[in-house]
Design a protein around this motif. Structure first.
Motif: not given
Length: 479
Positions: A205-224
């Protein structure tokens, strides 16, 4: 294959009337009972998501509210926001967008209830917490059998079916980018995504949350940002676009086959697939956070519904509708969004969106996997089965790349409806506890305090596993 799709679609069309009635009815009840908590407490939502994680009794740093939010966002923000919205508009017309917005508002109250309960009834995991509907069904309702039913459904739905949807959409987007869908392309993408997923989910879970908290904001931000550029370039058309959405939503201007009925049904279905409010998925992520009061994580997950639907889904809808699409042209899913974006900003955006969908779908897969992991541990009480679960998830990720698009989406609809039904039935008798927690939270806020929950703060609540009896001990000692 067509026969299977038609049969499952037929079942969905009937079954979803009951699901929607339950979703809307319970969501409106929670909204009225809380006096629109999902609107009144928006400032508290932003305050809660920025709080630092509490330390666990063994000295480890807990998972913060933001990291828990990132896990749920990883699952929420994916192909449902890009391909799912496009499918809703293709089948239901622009009016489907309005019903997605409405369901996000209603669903945010349901998200609050389910994630507050998930925090209240969480249990200790290896270096973190875990919980979700299965846990509040067992400890809150005292019905382990019901928790087991839900755990089986969510493991199949998220670990297998939804992950197949994500990789299916990756193939669709990449095929639009390169100009052709071939068996070789499907197999290669299936292998690549499977290997990447395996590298992350075998790390916990820690690796999952670590990857998610970096990738999701960056990619969602770029899309917005890209979507905002499209809106600015077409600012004169925006009022007309909103008018089209509202008129089609109420059948005043029917631009797609089923009129108001198609708009309503597709808006609800695709909206739920995207924001997941009431499905019982996000509470599994919400339970992992180390916060001082369960209500804080309930508010954070309500904010997640808004982020997903009112921001990311809306941007997709704006991109498509401002390109003046021809409904019923045979182009749907991610390809419709890609074509619309290319019309606005040029062909390079087809490739940009393919990359974006790849990363969003990838993070959705690993977020989905965590839900199945948490529930598999509930079912078996052991971590020994996890390598087998992870292997099966990787296989399903590969199969999704080579599967049929209509069949995969039809199965996703069916699985989603069954899961939501079981969760919503469990929430009704437990909602009183969630609102008792809310009253405790607001009483402390009125006193100017940072709310801290103690096990005895709400008399008569049984089954609490991990909350302490005083301010100094937020969780019970390890057992």
């Amino acid at each position: 294959m067509d026969t299977a799709v038609d049969f499952i679609t037929d079942v969905n069309d009937r079954f979803w009337y009951a699901v929607i009635a339950l979703l809307i009815g319970s969501g409106l009840y929670y909204t009225i009972r809380s006096r629109f908590i999902q609107i009144r407490l928006v400032p508290d939502m932003f305050r809660s998501i920025t709080e630092k994680a509490e330390d666990l009794p063994d000295g480890q740093k807990g998972i913060s509210a933001f990291r828990a939010f990132s896990i749920s966002a990883a699952s929420r923000v994916g192909t449902g926001n890009v391909a799912g919205v496009a499918i809703a508009i293709s089948l239901g017309g622009p009016g489907a967008v309005f019903w997605m917005w409405v369901m996000a508002l209603i669903g945010a109250s349901t998200a609050f209830v389910e994630s507050t309960l998930a925090q209240l009834y969480k249990v200790r995991d290896k270096g973190a917490f875990r919980g979700g509907p299965a846990y509040y069904m067992q400890y809150g309702l005292g019905k382990r059998w019901m928790g087991m039913v839900f755990a089986v459904i969510i493991t199949i739905t998220y670990g297998f079916v939804f992950n197949a949807v994500q990789t299916n959409s990756i193939v669709d987007a990449v095929a639009s980018s390169v100009g052709e869908k071939t068996t070789t392309l499907q197999v290669v993408l299936g292998v690549v995504v499977s290997v990447l997923v395996a590298a992350v989910i075998f790390g916990g879970v820690r690796r999952i949350s670590g990857v998610s908290q970096v990738v999701v904001p960056v990619m969602a931000g770029a899309y917005l940002v890209i979507g905002l550029i499209v809106v600015i370039l077409n600012i004169g058309e925006v009022p007309g676009m909103f008018r089209l959405v509202f008129e089609n939503a109420f059948g005043l201007e029917e631009v797609a086959g089923g009129g108001i009925g198609a708009a309503f049904m597709n808006g609800i279905r695709r909206g739920l697939f995207s924001n997941e409010a009431g499905m019982g998925s996000a509470p599994n992520a919400g339970a992992t956070a180390a916060v001082t009061h369960p209500v804080k994580q309930g508010l954070v997950q309500s904010l997640g519904v808004y982020f997903d639907t009112w921001l990311v889904c809306s941007i997709t809808a704006f991109i498509i509708l401002l390109s003046d699409p021809v409904f019923g042209s045979g182009i749907d899913g991610a390809a419709l969004t890609q074509n619309a974006l290319a019309m606005q900003l040029g062909d390079w955006t087809v490739h940009f969106l393919a990359v974006l969908i790849f990363f969003l779908a990838f993070t959705s897969v690993i977020g989905n996997y965590y839900y199945s992991e948490s529930n598999m541990e509930f079912l078996t009480g052991s971590r020994r089965v996890l390598p087998y679960l992870r292997s099966l998830v990787v296989v399903c990720v590969f199969l999704g790349a080579v599967g049929s698009v209509p069949l995969v989406w039809a199965l996703a609809d069916l699985a989603m409806g069954v899961m939501a039904t079981v969760n919503l039935i469990a929430l009704i008798p437990l909602s009183g506890i969630a609102y008792a927690m809310f009253h405790n939270y607001t009483a402390q806020r009125k006193q100017g305090r940072d709310p801290v929950f103690r096990r005895g703060d709400v008399p008569g609540v049984r089954g609490i596993q991990e909350w302490g009896d005083d301010d100094a001990t937020l969780t019970a000692p390890p057992r």
